[in-house]
Design an enzyme around this catalytic site. Sequence first.
Site, PDB file in Angstrom:
ATOM      1  CB  CYS A 179      -1.050  -0.105   1.205  1.00 59.34           C
ATOM      2  SG  CYS A 179      -2.327   1.189   0.981  1.00 59.34           S
TER       3      CYS A 179
ATOM      4  CG  HIS B  15      -3.488  -3.737   3.115  1.00 59.74           C
ATOM      5  ND1 HIS B  15      -2.473  -3.048   3.933  1.00 59.74           N
ATOM      6  CD2 HIS B  15      -4.330  -2.606   2.629  1.00 59.74           C
ATOM      7  CE1 HIS B  15      -2.507  -1.586   3.837  1.00 59.74           C
ATOM      8  NE2 HIS B  15      -3.595  -1.633   2.920  1.00 59.74           N
TER       9      HIS B  15
ATOM     10  CD  GLU C  96      -0.814  -5.592   5.626  1.00 57.37           C
ATOM     11  OE1 GLU C  96      -1.302  -4.336   5.739  1.00 57.37           O
ATOM     12  OE2 GLU C  96      -0.487  -6.168   4.433  1.00 57.37           O
TER      13      GLU C  96
END
EC number: 6.3.5.3
Length: 226
Positions: free
Chosen positions: A86, A199, A201
């Site tokens: 990002c 993302h 994660e």
Amino acid sequence: MVRVAVIRFPGTNCDLEMAWAVKLAGGDPEFVWHEDGGLDDFDAVIIPGGFTYGDYIRAGAIAALSPILEEIRECAEDGRPVLGVCNGMQILAEAELIPGTLTVNVGNRFICDWVYLRVERTDTPFTTKYQEDEVIRVPIAHAEGRYYYENPEEIEDNVVFRFCGPDGDVSEEYNLNGSVGGITGVVNDDGNVLGMMPHPERAAHRLLNSDDGLRLFESLVEWCRS
């Protein structure tokens, strides 16, 4: 133990999730403040998401001028994996560590949603645990995530992820931010620096609605061990 540096800038806000995902994958994350530097003893580097310096000028522009980017560049030249997610991708693009640039989304609006990605390459340090053309589900959350490259056919070999539908179809219907060719993840020519807007994660455990992102970190840790 694989040591992974998680870089922090003013405005970074995805560092804790990133470190947690690295731990889940068996790595040893350590936060590094951008002014402190000292990356020589790390096996890999991650620049997480956020809004560094409030996204003034444009997203990632100020952070890309930090001296630690020269250290990160040296890590990349040494062949160590560097991941930017990002805002991290925006910083890598501003520092010209990956091809292309990021601009405002189509519609000029912040987008926060779950998306499907098609895996285009499985020979990078970040994607060895995926299958080519596999479809994974991860979230996005950005306002300046529209990827642009003037002649996208020149970077076909650099593309790692594209927006797609649940069946892997790449079309504008699934290209929420208007990126050229649906591209949302690219590597440098050597393949060891990955920038991606989604993302992983935030999709590292089934409790988060998807664990498809965990394999990216498992790939990274395993690659460093080898």
